[in-house]
Design a protein around this motif. Structure first.
Motif, short mmCIF file in Angstrom:
data_model
loop_
_atom_site.label_atom_id
_atom_site.label_comp_id
_atom_site.label_asym_id
_atom_site.label_seq_id
_atom_site.Cartn_x
_atom_site.Cartn_y
_atom_site.Cartn_z
N TYR A 1 0.89 -0.89 -0.44
CA TYR A 1 0.14 -0.68 0.03
C TYR A 1 0.81 1.23 0.11
O TYR A 1 1.71 1.47 0.21
CB TYR A 1 -0.53 0.14 1.30
N SER A 2 -0.04 2.77 0.00
CA SER A 2 1.40 3.61 -0.32
C SER A 2 1.18 4.19 0.37
O SER A 2 2.40 5.31 0.53
CB SER A 2 0.37 3.73 -2.28
N ASN A 3 -0.24 4.86 1.38
CA ASN A 3 0.58 5.47 2.11
C ASN A 3 0.50 5.17 3.63
O ASN A 3 -0.97 4.55 4.58
CB ASN A 3 -1.46 5.97 2.04
N SER A 4 1.89 5.77 4.78
CA SER A 4 1.79 5.36 5.53
C SER A 4 0.17 5.97 6.55
O SER A 4 0.81 5.43 8.11
CB SER A 4 3.48 6.03 5.90
N ALA A 5 -0.35 6.88 6.36
CA ALA A 5 -1.23 7.50 7.24
C ALA A 5 -2.57 6.17 6.84
O ALA A 5 -3.25 6.30 7.55
CB ALA A 5 -1.52 8.75 6.79
N SER A 6 -2.28 5.33 6.05
CA SER A 6 -3.96 4.55 6.20
C SER A 6 -3.86 3.79 7.34
O SER A 6 -2.96 3.20 8.19
CB SER A 6 -3.85 3.89 4.92
N ASP A 7 -4.87 4.02 7.60
CA ASP A 7 -5.05 2.60 9.24
C ASP A 7 -6.53 2.09 9.22
O ASP A 7 -6.55 1.34 9.92
CB ASP A 7 -5.66 4.43 10.57
N TYR A 8 -6.80 1.55 7.78
CA TYR A 8 -7.98 0.76 7.88
C TYR A 8 -8.01 0.51 6.46
O TYR A 8 -6.98 0.77 5.28
CB TYR A 8 -9.42 1.60 7.56
N PHE A 9 -8.14 -0.81 6.40
CA PHE A 9 -7.28 -2.20 4.95
C PHE A 9 -8.45 -2.89 4.31
O PHE A 9 -8.38 -3.69 5.61
CB PHE A 9 -6.00 -2.25 4.76
N ILE A 10 -8.67 -2.68 3.47
CA ILE A 10 -9.31 -4.66 3.14
C ILE A 10 -9.57 -4.57 2.17
O ILE A 10 -8.72 -4.27 0.64
CB ILE A 10 -11.11 -3.13 2.89
N TRP A 11 -9.48 -6.89 1.59
CA TRP A 11 -9.85 -6.68 0.81
C TRP A 11 -10.69 -7.05 -0.23
O TRP A 11 -11.83 -7.77 0.64
CB TRP A 11 -8.91 -8.49 1.30
N TYR A 12 -11.03 -7.29 -1.38
CA TYR A 12 -12.31 -7.62 -1.99
C TYR A 12 -11.92 -8.88 -3.39
O TYR A 12 -10.24 -8.49 -3.23
CB TYR A 12 -12.69 -6.04 -2.86
N LYS A 13 -12.50 -9.13 -3.45
CA LYS A 13 -12.61 -10.24 -4.37
C LYS A 13 -13.42 -9.54 -5.65
O LYS A 13 -14.96 -9.58 -5.71
CB LYS A 13 -13.51 -11.54 -3.85
N GLN A 14 -13.21 -10.07 -6.96
CA GLN A 14 -14.16 -9.43 -7.66
C GLN A 14 -13.70 -10.79 -8.62
O GLN A 14 -12.99 -11.07 -9.82
CB GLN A 14 -13.63 -7.99 -8.31
N GLU A 15 -15.27 -11.82 -9.39
CA GLU A 15 -14.88 -12.54 -10.35
C GLU A 15 -15.72 -11.58 -11.51
O GLU A 15 -16.18 -10.42 -11.66
CB GLU A 15 -16.58 -13.24 -10.26
N SER A 16 -15.40 -12.17 -12.39
CA SER A 16 -15.32 -11.51 -13.59
C SER A 16 -16.57 -10.96 -14.25
O SER A 16 -17.79 -12.01 -13.66
CB SER A 16 -15.35 -12.39 -15.10
N GLY A 17 -16.47 -10.02 -14.61
CA GLY A 17 -17.87 -9.72 -14.90
C GLY A 17 -19.61 -8.46 -13.76
O GLY A 17 -20.53 -7.89 -13.83
N LYS A 18 -18.66 -9.13 -12.90
CA LYS A 18 -19.74 -8.60 -10.87
C LYS A 18 -18.97 -7.36 -10.67
O LYS A 18 -17.72 -7.33 -10.73
CB LYS A 18 -18.95 -10.10 -10.26
N GLY A 19 -19.35 -6.86 -9.66
CA GLY A 19 -18.77 -6.04 -8.79
C GLY A 19 -17.99 -6.82 -7.51
O GLY A 19 -18.37 -7.85 -7.32
N PRO A 20 -17.22 -6.09 -7.00
CA PRO A 20 -16.21 -6.29 -5.93
C PRO A 20 -17.48 -6.85 -4.33
O PRO A 20 -18.07 -6.06 -4.31
CB PRO A 20 -15.53 -5.07 -5.61
N GLN A 21 -16.89 -8.33 -4.21
CA GLN A 21 -17.31 -8.15 -2.56
C GLN A 21 -16.24 -8.02 -1.85
O GLN A 21 -15.46 -8.58 -1.57
CB GLN A 21 -17.42 -10.17 -3.27
N PHE A 22 -16.63 -7.82 -0.67
CA PHE A 22 -15.93 -7.32 0.26
C PHE A 22 -15.44 -8.90 1.17
O PHE A 22 -16.41 -9.85 1.07
CB PHE A 22 -16.51 -6.81 1.82
N ILE A 23 -14.57 -8.99 1.62
CA ILE A 23 -14.01 -10.02 2.14
C ILE A 23 -13.45 -10.42 3.89
O ILE A 23 -14.44 -10.52 4.49
CB ILE A 23 -12.68 -10.83 1.21
N ILE A 24 -12.88 -9.68 4.12
CA ILE A 24 -11.83 -9.55 5.12
C ILE A 24 -11.64 -7.99 5.27
O ILE A 24 -10.88 -7.14 4.23
CB ILE A 24 -11.11 -10.54 5.75
N ASP A 25 -11.53 -7.30 6.32
CA ASP A 25 -11.15 -5.69 6.72
C ASP A 25 -9.97 -6.12 7.93
O ASP A 25 -9.61 -7.31 8.88
CB ASP A 25 -12.09 -4.88 7.13
#
Lengths: 113, 114
Positions: free
Chosen positions: A25-49
């Motif tokens: 990640y790029s910003n040392s000030a970031s204090d919250y992070f998320i992983w998303y999963k995106q299947e082909s042709g669909k919107g991203p789905q939340f996995i874990i934060d």
């Protein structure tokens, strides 16, 4: 990792193996992070934060690790299944209070049966 | 069912035409967002709104416009000024949580300019 143009980094694993997807990640000030999963042709789905006051967080079959020293985030998927095949994105909040997220370019996970 | 809907799923437009993409949510979220996704790339923020009747430009707002007249709705207009509009457009919403809340995404609209 980062991708250029149309070529996403790809991780190819065998069904049943564990997968590890990395994100710088790029910003040392970031204090919250998320992983998303995106299947082909669909919107991203939340996995874990994860928040920056934690190093590790576990979900069902997934674990996120955060190393703030080197600004690195990883997603571990246990016993990878064909249904896990997708593009995985990490996102950071940049430390702001506006709920804006900054997305990485993604990694394609290909699970071989 | 609670969620975010986007319509249409596929949209074709001739050059020089404006087109509006719909986004509706019934999650009672205050904040809504529009992103653009190009092949092999991450999501880029076009516009976002934290509350009704207010919105801000994201990183790539040129050639786009939005409105936020209702909490549930955040339509995006792709104008003829957008030089390369062919892309996959994603709408998202979230609670207001000081930058520490998840965004929920709709299924997307694929826009193709002919």
């Amino acid at each position: 990792g980062e991708s250029v143009g149309l070529h996403l980094p790809t991780l190819s694993v065998q069904e049943g193996d564990n997968s590890i997807i990395n994100c710088a990640y790029s910003n040392s000030a970031s204090d919250y992070f998320i992983w998303y999963k995106q299947e082909s042709g669909k919107g991203p789905q939340f996995i874990i934060d994860i928040r920056s006051n934690m190093d590790k967080r576990q979900g069902q079959r997934v674990t996120v690790l955060l190393n703030k020293t080197v600004k690195h985030l990883s997603l571990q998927i246990a016993a990878t299944q064909p249904g896990d095949s997708a593009v995985y994105f990490c996102a950071e909040n940049g430390g702001g209070a506006t709920n804006k997220l900054i997305f990485g370019t993604g990694t394609l996970l290909a699970v071989q049966p | 069912d609670g969620g975010i809907t986007q319509s249409p799923k596929y949209l074709f437009r001739k050059e020089g035409q404006n087109v509006t993409l719909s986004c509706e949510q019934n999650l009672n979220h205050d904040a809504m967002y529009w992103y653009r996704q190009d092949p092999g790339q991450g999501l880029r923020l076009i516009y976002y709104s934290q509350i009704v009747n207010d919105f801000q430009k994201g990183d790539i707002a040129e050639g786009y416009s939005v409105s936020r007249e209702k909490k549930e709705s955040f339509p995006l207009t792709v104008t003829s000024a957008q030089k390369n509009p062919t892309a996959f457009y994603l709408c998202a919403s979230s609670n207001r949580g000081g930058g520490k809340v998840e965004q929920f995404f709709g299924p997307g609209t694929r826009l193709t300019v002919l």
